[in-house]
Design an enzyme around this catalytic site. Sequence first.
Site, mmCIF file in Angstrom:
data_model
loop_
_atom_site.group_PDB
_atom_site.id
_atom_site.type_symbol
_atom_site.label_atom_id
_atom_site.label_comp_id
_atom_site.label_asym_id
_atom_site.label_seq_id
_atom_site.Cartn_x
_atom_site.Cartn_y
_atom_site.Cartn_z
ATOM 1 C CG ASN A 39 -2.190 0.943 1.695
ATOM 2 O OD1 ASN A 39 -1.850 2.097 0.637
ATOM 3 N ND2 ASN A 39 -2.191 1.054 1.989
ATOM 4 N NE ARG A 80 -5.822 2.378 0.273
ATOM 5 C CZ ARG A 80 -5.469 3.547 -0.084
ATOM 6 N NH1 ARG A 80 -4.957 3.846 1.008
ATOM 7 N NH2 ARG A 80 -6.596 4.599 1.169
ATOM 8 C CG HIS A 89 -11.543 5.586 3.503
ATOM 9 N ND1 HIS A 89 -11.749 6.844 3.395
ATOM 10 C CD2 HIS A 89 -10.246 5.827 2.746
ATOM 11 C CE1 HIS A 89 -10.657 7.788 3.659
ATOM 12 N NE2 HIS A 89 -9.900 7.213 3.491
ATOM 13 N NE ARG A 91 -6.756 13.505 1.528
ATOM 14 C CZ ARG A 91 -6.950 12.741 1.784
ATOM 15 N NH1 ARG A 91 -7.646 11.722 1.014
ATOM 16 N NH2 ARG A 91 -6.223 11.321 1.853
ATOM 17 C CD GLU A 95 -7.719 0.458 3.932
ATOM 18 O OE1 GLU A 95 -7.066 0.950 5.702
ATOM 19 O OE2 GLU A 95 -8.220 2.077 3.575
#
Length: 396
Positions: free
Chosen positions: A9, A93, A181, A241, A379
């Site tokens: 990832n 990912r 996500h 962000r 994940e």
Amino acid sequence: MSDAIVVLNAGSSSIKFSMFAVDGDALNLVFRGQVESIYTTPRFVVRDAAGESVDEMTWPESEPSSHDSALNHLLEFLEVHGDEYRTLAVGHRVVHGGVEFTRPVLMNAAMVERLERLVPLAPLHQPHNLSAIRHLIESAPGLPQVACFDTAFHANQPEIAQLFALPRELTRTGVRRYGFHGLSYEYIASVLPDFDSRASEGKTVVLHLGSGASMCAMQACHSVTSTMGFTAAEGLPMGTRCGAMDPGVILYLIEQRGMEVGEVEKLIYEQSGLLGLSGISSDMRVLEKSDDAQARLAIDYFIYRIGRELGSLAAALGGLDGIVFTAGIGENSVDVRERVGRDAAWLGVEIDSAANGAGGPRVSSLDSTVSVWVIPTNEELMIARHTLLALASRVL
Ligand code: ADP
């Protein structure tokens, strides 16, 4: 020698990796680690399944680090420490799959080129995701690599949830909401039935609150809508962000303030959110410890926007049976959970403070009509599962 799946990832300043041993259908964690702060103070840390440190390294200052050198170091580690394992495939990912990629897919140079077109839609992540794949295509050409997309879990949302109110021609060319996500939400959806059958069969909002933050409304564990959109800058304010913002602000900054497009990109992806509001840090731990008024305001805004989005997602679902907190802030900040729960009292949420302080998994009181859970996301395991499945079913 056992078979293994390696998961990568690659983010903007870190590469996380895991190795899972394959035992029939089961995937057992062998190592989990990362190279963090690649461009500032690079550090390599690896732990085994029990959380014991296996290896650690801080780069000497004389040896500047890059994504390539970080990946090489990590691959060397796996060669030495993973020599009892045969790597069947590497799962990656990849943040954006666009309209085209809605399930895991075997990578080759042509696929990477197609995914390059989506770089402007995920500038913090996509270039690094793809450069790790390209690196391995060159250095280990026979090794299967499977890309797993953060957008894929949301691909079957109702059409109305995917639209912007823009002319149809633009929608047809891919200017629409995707949601991100997805690997985290998919993992939560896969384990939620073990915690709460009513929430897993009903209407649940999952809050993925990490450096990146979003919320997903799920009906029977399928994504109905989420707070993120065309890019991962939409929705909640995040570490750096800005989240939802009037698009007119961007026009104003360019036309009236003379900002270059690159400067605006930096502003909305790297200088806003908790960092921009507080002027102190993007890290929730730092803000929670600070008694600076701006740090408090940044957290207040974060909680306020979560509350507004929760109302919006509950409306899209037509009710609410469950809430799940996950990722760095969701799993660890007792205070954020407490305050989000308090603000959602009107939805029937009541937090049990003692259970919340203890970290759950159930943090709602028995009287709460909405069950509230803390479930750590995984994940990497989701990517490993997809990679193994893709190999086994040869839908590559
Ligand atoms: P990512 O994987 O997107 O980099 P994480 O899921 O690791 O992000 O989440 C990082 C965020 O979680 C940071 O804002 C960090 O401050 C926050 N976090 C981690 N531990 C805690 C904690 N104990 N209390 C509050 N926030 C925490």
